[in-house]
Design a protein around this motif. Structure first.
Motif, short mmCIF file in Angstrom:
data_model
loop_
_atom_site.label_atom_id
_atom_site.label_comp_id
_atom_site.label_asym_id
_atom_site.label_seq_id
_atom_site.Cartn_x
_atom_site.Cartn_y
_atom_site.Cartn_z
N GLY A 83 -1.05 -2.73 16.56
CA GLY A 83 -1.74 -2.95 15.29
C GLY A 83 -1.32 -1.93 14.26
O GLY A 83 -0.51 -1.05 14.53
N TYR A 84 -1.89 -2.04 13.07
CA TYR A 84 -1.56 -1.13 11.98
C TYR A 84 -2.79 -0.87 11.14
O TYR A 84 -3.77 -1.63 11.15
N ILE A 85 -2.75 0.22 10.39
CA ILE A 85 -3.73 0.50 9.34
C ILE A 85 -2.94 0.93 8.12
O ILE A 85 -2.06 1.79 8.20
N GLY A 86 -3.26 0.33 6.98
CA GLY A 86 -2.60 0.66 5.72
C GLY A 86 -3.61 1.05 4.67
O GLY A 86 -4.77 0.63 4.72
N GLY A 87 -3.17 1.87 3.73
CA GLY A 87 -4.06 2.29 2.65
C GLY A 87 -3.44 3.44 1.87
O GLY A 87 -2.21 3.58 1.81
N VAL B 284 0.84 -1.20 0.00
CA VAL B 284 0.00 0.00 0.00
C VAL B 284 0.88 1.25 0.00
O VAL B 284 2.10 1.17 0.19
N GLU B 285 0.26 2.41 -0.19
CA GLU B 285 1.01 3.65 -0.26
C GLU B 285 1.61 4.04 1.09
O GLU B 285 2.74 4.54 1.16
N SER B 286 0.85 3.85 2.16
CA SER B 286 1.31 4.30 3.47
C SER B 286 0.69 3.44 4.55
O SER B 286 -0.32 2.76 4.32
N ALA B 287 1.29 3.48 5.72
CA ALA B 287 0.78 2.70 6.87
C ALA B 287 1.07 3.45 8.16
O ALA B 287 1.99 4.27 8.22
N MET B 288 0.29 3.15 9.18
CA MET B 288 0.46 3.75 10.49
C MET B 288 0.31 2.67 11.54
O MET B 288 -0.54 1.77 11.41
N VAL B 289 1.15 2.71 12.58
CA VAL B 289 1.12 1.68 13.62
C VAL B 289 0.58 2.26 14.92
O VAL B 289 0.71 3.46 15.19
N PHE B 290 0.00 1.40 15.72
CA PHE B 290 -0.60 1.78 17.00
C PHE B 290 -0.14 0.80 18.07
O PHE B 290 0.19 -0.35 17.79
N GLY B 291 -0.14 1.25 19.31
CA GLY B 291 0.40 0.44 20.41
C GLY B 291 -0.50 -0.68 20.88
O GLY B 291 -0.05 -1.57 21.60
N MET B 292 -1.77 -0.67 20.48
CA MET B 292 -2.72 -1.68 20.95
C MET B 292 -3.60 -2.13 19.80
O MET B 292 -4.19 -1.31 19.10
N ASP C 140 -3.43 9.68 1.67
CA ASP C 140 -4.34 10.69 2.23
C ASP C 140 -5.17 10.12 3.38
O ASP C 140 -5.50 10.84 4.34
N LEU C 141 -5.49 8.81 3.32
CA LEU C 141 -6.20 8.17 4.43
C LEU C 141 -5.34 8.16 5.68
O LEU C 141 -5.81 8.53 6.78
N ILE C 142 -4.08 7.75 5.55
CA ILE C 142 -3.19 7.67 6.71
C ILE C 142 -2.89 9.06 7.26
O ILE C 142 -2.85 9.26 8.50
N ASP C 143 -2.70 10.04 6.40
CA ASP C 143 -2.47 11.41 6.87
C ASP C 143 -3.68 11.92 7.65
O ASP C 143 -3.52 12.64 8.65
N TYR C 144 -4.86 11.56 7.21
CA TYR C 144 -6.08 11.96 7.92
C TYR C 144 -6.12 11.33 9.32
O TYR C 144 -6.43 11.99 10.32
N LEU C 145 -5.79 10.03 9.41
CA LEU C 145 -5.83 9.35 10.70
C LEU C 145 -4.79 9.90 11.67
O LEU C 145 -5.02 9.90 12.89
#
Length: 506
Positions: free
Chosen positions: A348-352, A191-199, A355-360
């Motif tokens: 965990g993570y969210i990818g997509g 995917v273009e970008s991803a963001m990770v979270f501690g839980m 612009d989606l990751i920048d919004y989150l």
């Protein structure tokens, strides 16, 4: 007793699949269903009798209650809501709640404990049960280990950076290793970008409310995880539930949503979001992703895919259910997953899209208010992910993925050959084996532990009342000898004869 029929859910859109897609869920035999309801009925009667005896001080009361001077207050503890916990679950609680004192790898060491008050409290005996075969941990690729590259890397980063970060990502808690992990995760997912979270739980419950709100419609699979359910409820959106993996049910809801719009006003929905999982952890079922994607494109909906159990465990290269079906990651709008299973870490993570990751990054409560992921956890994920991707210069990751697939097929086949009722997809490393009755749930766990085999039992309310089960989680760390030991006829059939003749009470 009626003959139980084997129900196969085969894909109706065969052209969307590059491989056969077959899942089996055998209907509960009528006699077992009747006996199970009778068991719960008997337990309920005795539960009310115990509550009566506790009320009159005939039996010692262990439950939390208001003090005498607070009797006229609004009740803080709802007795009836806790009826199941104190009168049924408590009787078999010793099958869970057992502390371990080693790495939860292919085997682990268990601290022995006993209870003199019917599992209300436990006492440690001082004895440790060694080398219990671990069939309960989500250690799919065997990275839960205290030796090797992951353990070494996590140890080195602990010495250099310490354990805690003590700040959020937006303040002083954003380190270069966090940035590297997110770039690596995006590359791994395609995917273009991803963001990770501690839980992992918060990745769902705190991010779904950032994506949809009032005036939006959420279509949720009936077997979705509690984190998805909670996240959906927190949005304020309208929620409608479709039958598990039933594309006819999903399409009907989509069609009705397009035709009728919002209740009362009939205005078009602002967004329609479909929530599904890759592998359903209680059923061992794999989502029919090709059909879901086809429907979401047809009706212009968005798709949120939770790959907690499928990332690392499915696909030739461990890239999850998207790779398993040979699909394009861009067809999934929000790719979510956790690092708690195949990567043996946390978070965990969210990818997509970028612009989606920048919004989150600016709207997710989990990103703004939660403390950053600890660096030892980050390093565990980076090292294991590079191993899976082959960026460590070895083929260890690929061999583990292949071994997991082989172990899964082998163990499922062995259980089926022995006549057990198994749920789910043949490629799912989560393998539910049906037990049905509440008494068997506790007895099965105890009998397995006597033979140094650790299993997890799952019953009501986590499953339907007549579908209690043992849930095996297969790992690449398991050897064929371990799996053979678990399915040895002298072991399994002894337990089976004991369990299936025990049809009443706890």
């Amino acid at each position: 007793m009626g003959i139980a029929l084997q129900v196969y859910h085969a894909a109706c859109n065969g052209e969307l699949y590059s491989r056969p897609f077959i899942e089996s869920f055998e209907e509960t035999p009528m006699l077992l269903a009747v006996l199970t309801y009778m068991s719960y009925g008997i337990l309920t009667i005795f539960g009310y009798l115990r509550d009566f005896m506790r009320e009159w001080k005939i039996e010692k009361c262990h439950i939390a209650r208001e003090r005498e001077e607070q009797k006229d207050f609004v009740p803080l503890y709802q007795d009836f809501e806790n009826f199941y916990t104190r009168n049924i679950y408590m009787r078999i609680r010793d099958s869970w709640n057992r502390p371990i004192c080693s790495v939860p790898g292919a085997t682990f060491d268990l601290v022995e404990c006993s209870s003199n008050d019917y599992n209300w409290t436990f006492e440690y005996t001082g004895r440790v049960v060694k080398d219990v075969i671990n069939l309960g941990s989500y250690n799919y690729l065997g990275f839960a280990e205290n030796t090797g590259a992951c353990a070494t890397a996590a140890g080195e980063v602990t010495v250099k950076f310490g354990v805690g970060v003590a700040s959020t990502r937006q303040e002083m808690g954003n380190l270069d290793r966090h940035e590297e992990l997110e770039k690596l995760a995006a590359s791994f997912l395609g995917v273009e970008s991803a963001m990770v979270f501690g839980m992992g739980f918060a990745t769902n419950s705190m991010n779904i409310p950032a994506l949809v709100g009032k005036g939006c419609l959420i279509l949720s699979d009936e077997l979705n995880h509690a984190s998805l359910v909670l996240g959906a409820r927190l949005t304020g959106s309208t929620i409608r539930v479709f039958k598990h993996n039933n594309m006819q049910s999903l399409e009907k809801l989509l069609r009705d949503a397009i035709v009728h719009g919002q209740p009362r006003t009939h205005r078009p929905w602002k967004k329609i979001l479909i929530l599904v999982e890759g592998i359903y952890s209680m059923e061992g079922s794999i989502i029919r992703l090709p059909e879901v994607i086809a429907l979401k494109k047809k009706y212009k909906a968005y798709l949120y895919l939770d790959e907690a159990h499928s990332i690392g465990a499915l696909g030739l290269n461990g890239r999850g259910v998207v790779e398993y079906f040979g699909l394009d990651p861009k067809d999934v709008d929000v790719m979510m997953g956790t690092f708690t299973k195949s990567f043996s870490a946390a978070g965990g993570y969210i990818g997509g899209r970028k612009d989606l990751i920048d919004y989150l990054r600016t709207h997710s409560h989990s990103a703004i208010y939660a403390t950053s992921m600890p660096l030892p956890v980050v390093e565990q994920i980076i090292t294991s992910m590079k191993c899976i991707m082959g960026k460590d210069g070895t083929t260890i990751g690929l061999s583990r993925i292949q071994r997991l697939a082989e172990n899964t097929v082998y163990f499922r086949r062995r259980l089926q050959e022995m006549g057990f009722i198994i749920y789910g997809n043949n490629d799912s490393p989560v393998i539910p084996m049906m037990l049905y009755m509440p008494a068997k749930l506790g007895a099965f766990g105890r009998e397995m532990l006597k033979r140094n085999i650790g299993v997890v039992g799952v019953g009501f309310p986590a499953t339907p009342i007549i579908e209690s089960r043992a849930r095996f989680c297969i790992s690449a760390a398991h050897t064929k000898e371990m799996l053979d030991r678990v399915t040895t006829r002298e072991v399994i059939l002894l337990k089976t004869n004991f369990l299936f003749n025990k049809v009443s009470g706890l």
